[in-house]
Design a protein around this motif. Sequence first.
Motif, PDB file in Angstrom:
ATOM      1  N   ASP A 298      51.617 -42.985 134.948  1.00 57.44           N
ATOM      2  CA  ASP A 298      52.092 -43.509 133.660  1.00 57.44           C
ATOM      3  C   ASP A 298      52.538 -42.389 132.734  1.00 57.44           C
ATOM      4  OD1 ASP A 298      51.313 -46.528 133.790  1.00 57.44           O
ATOM      5  OD2 ASP A 298      49.583 -45.441 134.565  1.00 57.44           O
ATOM      6  N   LEU A 299      51.889 -41.220 132.870  1.00 58.60           N
ATOM      7  CA  LEU A 299      52.206 -40.098 131.986  1.00 58.60           C
ATOM      8  C   LEU A 299      52.142 -38.785 132.751  1.00 58.60           C
ATOM      9  CD1 LEU A 299      52.711 -38.864 129.160  1.00 58.60           C
ATOM     10  CD2 LEU A 299      50.234 -38.953 128.776  1.00 58.60           C
ATOM     11  N   LEU A 300      53.164 -37.962 132.542  1.00 56.76           N
ATOM     12  CA  LEU A 300      53.213 -36.606 133.098  1.00 56.76           C
ATOM     13  C   LEU A 300      53.155 -35.620 131.941  1.00 56.76           C
ATOM     14  CD1 LEU A 300      53.885 -34.445 135.319  1.00 56.76           C
ATOM     15  CD2 LEU A 300      56.304 -34.938 134.853  1.00 56.76           C
ATOM     16  N   ILE A 301      52.174 -34.713 131.987  1.00 51.45           N
ATOM     17  CA  ILE A 301      52.080 -33.633 130.989  1.00 51.45           C
ATOM     18  C   ILE A 301      52.331 -32.337 131.732  1.00 51.45           C
ATOM     19  CG2 ILE A 301      50.637 -32.519 129.248  1.00 51.45           C
ATOM     20  CD1 ILE A 301      48.902 -35.055 129.206  1.00 51.45           C
ATOM     21  N   THR A 302      53.446 -31.672 131.448  1.00 55.00           N
ATOM     22  CA  THR A 302      53.792 -30.489 132.226  1.00 55.00           C
ATOM     23  C   THR A 302      54.171 -29.294 131.364  1.00 55.00           C
ATOM     24  OG1 THR A 302      55.262 -29.604 133.958  1.00 55.00           O
ATOM     25  CG2 THR A 302      56.212 -31.250 132.483  1.00 55.00           C
ATOM     26  N   ASP A 303      53.759 -28.119 131.829  1.00 53.28           N
ATOM     27  CA  ASP A 303      54.182 -26.875 131.191  1.00 53.28           C
ATOM     28  C   ASP A 303      55.667 -26.687 131.477  1.00 53.28           C
ATOM     29  OD1 ASP A 303      54.035 -24.493 129.821  1.00 53.28           O
ATOM     30  OD2 ASP A 303      53.347 -23.342 131.548  1.00 53.28           O
TER      31      ASP A 303
ATOM     32  N   THR B  71      44.203 -23.573 131.215  1.00 48.34           N
ATOM     33  CA  THR B  71      44.886 -24.598 130.403  1.00 48.34           C
ATOM     34  C   THR B  71      44.783 -25.963 131.075  1.00 48.34           C
ATOM     35  OG1 THR B  71      46.463 -22.947 129.611  1.00 48.34           O
ATOM     36  CG2 THR B  71      47.082 -25.250 129.328  1.00 48.34           C
ATOM     37  N   ARG B  72      45.059 -25.968 132.355  1.00 45.96           N
ATOM     38  CA  ARG B  72      45.052 -27.222 133.127  1.00 45.96           C
ATOM     39  C   ARG B  72      43.695 -27.910 133.058  1.00 45.96           C
ATOM     40  NH1 ARG B  72      46.522 -24.986 137.688  1.00 45.96           N
ATOM     41  NH2 ARG B  72      44.508 -25.049 138.777  1.00 45.96           N
ATOM     42  N   GLU B  73      42.643 -27.161 133.296  1.00 44.80           N
ATOM     43  CA  GLU B  73      41.292 -27.727 133.298  1.00 44.80           C
ATOM     44  C   GLU B  73      40.833 -28.108 131.897  1.00 44.80           C
ATOM     45  OE1 GLU B  73      39.254 -28.653 135.952  1.00 44.80           O
ATOM     46  OE2 GLU B  73      41.267 -28.450 136.806  1.00 44.80           O
ATOM     47  N   GLY B  74      41.263 -27.328 130.911  1.00 45.97           N
ATOM     48  CA  GLY B  74      40.912 -27.641 129.517  1.00 45.97           C
ATOM     49  C   GLY B  74      41.481 -28.988 129.091  1.00 45.97           C
ATOM     50  N   ILE B  75      42.736 -29.228 129.445  1.00 41.26           N
ATOM     51  CA  ILE B  75      43.374 -30.505 129.108  1.00 41.26           C
ATOM     52  C   ILE B  75      42.713 -31.640 129.882  1.00 41.26           C
ATOM     53  CG2 ILE B  75      45.532 -31.825 129.268  1.00 41.26           C
ATOM     54  CD1 ILE B  75      47.009 -29.175 128.757  1.00 41.26           C
TER      55      ILE B  75
ATOM     56  N   THR C 113      47.344 -43.801 134.767  1.00 39.09           N
ATOM     57  CA  THR C 113      47.239 -42.554 135.521  1.00 39.09           C
ATOM     58  C   THR C 113      48.001 -41.462 134.782  1.00 39.09           C
ATOM     59  OG1 THR C 113      47.049 -43.686 137.647  1.00 39.09           O
ATOM     60  CG2 THR C 113      47.759 -41.399 137.708  1.00 39.09           C
ATOM     61  N   ILE C 114      47.315 -40.342 134.536  1.00 40.54           N
ATOM     62  CA  ILE C 114      47.906 -39.203 133.827  1.00 40.54           C
ATOM     63  C   ILE C 114      47.868 -37.989 134.747  1.00 40.54           C
ATOM     64  CG2 ILE C 114      47.722 -37.678 131.814  1.00 40.54           C
ATOM     65  CD1 ILE C 114      46.257 -40.016 130.373  1.00 40.54           C
ATOM     66  N   LEU C 115      49.025 -37.329 134.919  1.00 43.71           N
ATOM     67  CA  LEU C 115      49.107 -36.128 135.754  1.00 43.71           C
ATOM     68  C   LEU C 115      49.376 -34.911 134.867  1.00 43.71           C
ATOM     69  CD1 LEU C 115      49.240 -34.763 138.555  1.00 43.71           C
ATOM     70  CD2 LEU C 115      51.703 -35.291 138.590  1.00 43.71           C
ATOM     71  N   ILE C 116      48.499 -33.910 134.963  1.00 51.15           N
ATOM     72  CA  ILE C 116      48.627 -32.669 134.183  1.00 51.15           C
ATOM     73  C   ILE C 116      49.123 -31.562 135.116  1.00 51.15           C
ATOM     74  CG2 ILE C 116      47.396 -30.970 132.772  1.00 51.15           C
ATOM     75  CD1 ILE C 116      45.171 -33.334 132.613  1.00 51.15           C
ATOM     76  N   VAL C 117      50.195 -30.883 134.724  1.00 52.74           N
ATOM     77  CA  VAL C 117      50.775 -29.838 135.576  1.00 52.74           C
ATOM     78  C   VAL C 117      50.868 -28.518 134.802  1.00 52.74           C
ATOM     79  CG1 VAL C 117      52.667 -29.262 137.142  1.00 52.74           C
ATOM     80  CG2 VAL C 117      52.228 -31.661 136.550  1.00 52.74           C
ATOM     81  N   ASP C 118      50.169 -27.511 135.304  1.00 58.57           N
ATOM     82  CA  ASP C 118      50.220 -26.176 134.699  1.00 58.57           C
ATOM     83  C   ASP C 118      49.725 -25.173 135.732  1.00 58.57           C
ATOM     84  OD1 ASP C 118      49.855 -23.820 133.031  1.00 58.57           O
ATOM     85  OD2 ASP C 118      49.900 -25.197 131.316  1.00 58.57           O
ATOM     86  N   ASP C 119      50.419 -24.039 135.824  1.00 59.84           N
ATOM     87  CA  ASP C 119      50.003 -23.030 136.804  1.00 59.84           C
ATOM     88  C   ASP C 119      48.841 -22.181 136.289  1.00 59.84           C
ATOM     89  OD1 ASP C 119      52.016 -22.046 134.954  1.00 59.84           O
ATOM     90  OD2 ASP C 119      51.974 -20.169 136.077  1.00 59.84           O
ATOM     91  N   GLU C 120      48.479 -22.365 135.015  1.00 56.03           N
ATOM     92  CA  GLU C 120      47.331 -21.645 134.449  1.00 56.03           C
ATOM     93  C   GLU C 120      46.087 -22.534 134.579  1.00 56.03           C
ATOM     94  OE1 GLU C 120      48.223 -20.699 130.416  1.00 56.03           O
ATOM     95  OE2 GLU C 120      50.033 -19.560 130.906  1.00 56.03           O
ATOM     96  N   PRO C 121      45.135 -22.164 135.436  1.00 56.51           N
ATOM     97  CA  PRO C 121      43.945 -23.009 135.663  1.00 56.51           C
ATOM     98  C   PRO C 121      43.169 -23.317 134.387  1.00 56.51           C
ATOM     99  CG  PRO C 121      44.064 -21.255 137.290  1.00 56.51           C
ATOM    100  CD  PRO C 121      45.123 -20.960 136.278  1.00 56.51           C
TER     101      PRO C 121
ATOM    102  N   MET D   8      54.669 -29.051 127.565  1.00 53.04           N
ATOM    103  CA  MET D   8      53.917 -28.027 126.820  1.00 53.04           C
ATOM    104  C   MET D   8      54.765 -26.761 126.786  1.00 53.04           C
ATOM    105  SD  MET D   8      50.142 -28.593 128.513  1.00 53.04           S
ATOM    106  CE  MET D   8      50.708 -28.521 130.221  1.00 53.04           C
ATOM    107  N   SER D   9      54.866 -26.153 125.610  1.00 46.65           N
ATOM    108  CA  SER D   9      55.716 -24.974 125.499  1.00 46.65           C
ATOM    109  C   SER D   9      55.150 -23.989 124.482  1.00 46.65           C
ATOM    110  CB  SER D   9      57.130 -25.384 125.081  1.00 46.65           C
ATOM    111  OG  SER D   9      57.128 -25.853 123.742  1.00 46.65           O
ATOM    112  N   GLY D  10      55.624 -22.745 124.611  1.00 44.23           N
ATOM    113  CA  GLY D  10      55.301 -21.717 123.632  1.00 44.23           C
ATOM    114  C   GLY D  10      56.414 -21.634 122.591  1.00 44.23           C
ATOM    115  N   TYR D  11      56.237 -20.781 121.586  1.00 47.66           N
ATOM    116  CA  TYR D  11      57.221 -20.663 120.506  1.00 47.66           C
ATOM    117  C   TYR D  11      58.605 -20.275 121.018  1.00 47.66           C
ATOM    118  CZ  TYR D  11      53.695 -21.087 116.851  1.00 47.66           C
ATOM    119  OH  TYR D  11      52.725 -21.554 116.010  1.00 47.66           O
TER     120      TYR D  11
END
Length: 262
Positions: free
Chosen positions: A53-58, A16-20, A6-14, A85-88
């Motif tokens: 099993d995995l959390l991917i978060t902004d 980015t979230r949907e793309g991943i 189970t992988i959970l993707i967390v991002d407030d930008e729809p 996930m991060s910016g520069y």
Amino acid sequence: MIHEKTILIVDDEPRTREGIRKTLEAWSTGRNRIQTAASGVEARDWLASQPADLLITDVRMPEFSGLSLVEAIQHFPSKPAVLIMSGYADFDYVHQAIKLGVVDYLLKPIDKEQLLQTVQKALHVHEQQRRIQTIQEMVDPKLFEVKERREQQGNTPIGEALAYIEAHLGEPMTMRELADSLHLNSSYFSVLFKEQVGLNFSEYLMRKRVQRAKELLVQTTMPISEIAESVGYQTDKYFIKVFKSLEGLSPSKYRHAVNERN
């Protein structure tokens, strides 16, 4: 349908979230369960009620940042591996996240190939961590105490006896035979063993055999009868009785319980 991970993707930008999500679903081809959350609070509440099993978060999200999310799940009973996930401009956050045990980070905008490589790496790390945790949970606390005592003893006759037991668990063994091999009187050996090990000989041998059996139950598909024989019991009926007296459940139920948890 049973999913492998189970992988959970967390991002407030729809976007980015949907793309991943779409990238991971295409890669997963239905093998894994891909979930999304639009905020850190939503993700925290989701993880509090079910394992991942995995959390991917902004890292940067309003109200509840990715870093706050990682901190919040530190004491959850089932903790996922984490990718951030991060910016520069977010390297201070990245540094803090790594201190919290984050496996890796992804630089925005996300490269699909790098995403898939990093996700596979993180899932592998999580699998290894779960195996280690399972092995730690299997360890008999009394045997752990013996190990600590033994490290303080150095090379003594009892140290030699423990090494012999470890190497010959599957063979018939009596205290008298072991004492004779060390040129010690069996009564003296019995007293010395209890004094230095903290358990009498028969209890120590039983616990070592059951410990080895637990490892075989979890790490192999060997039948119970073969495991019983390999740890020194001539009948599986007696082995099951001894195992149940120590663990509170039969070998087959123990195997099922651990496999269900993992």
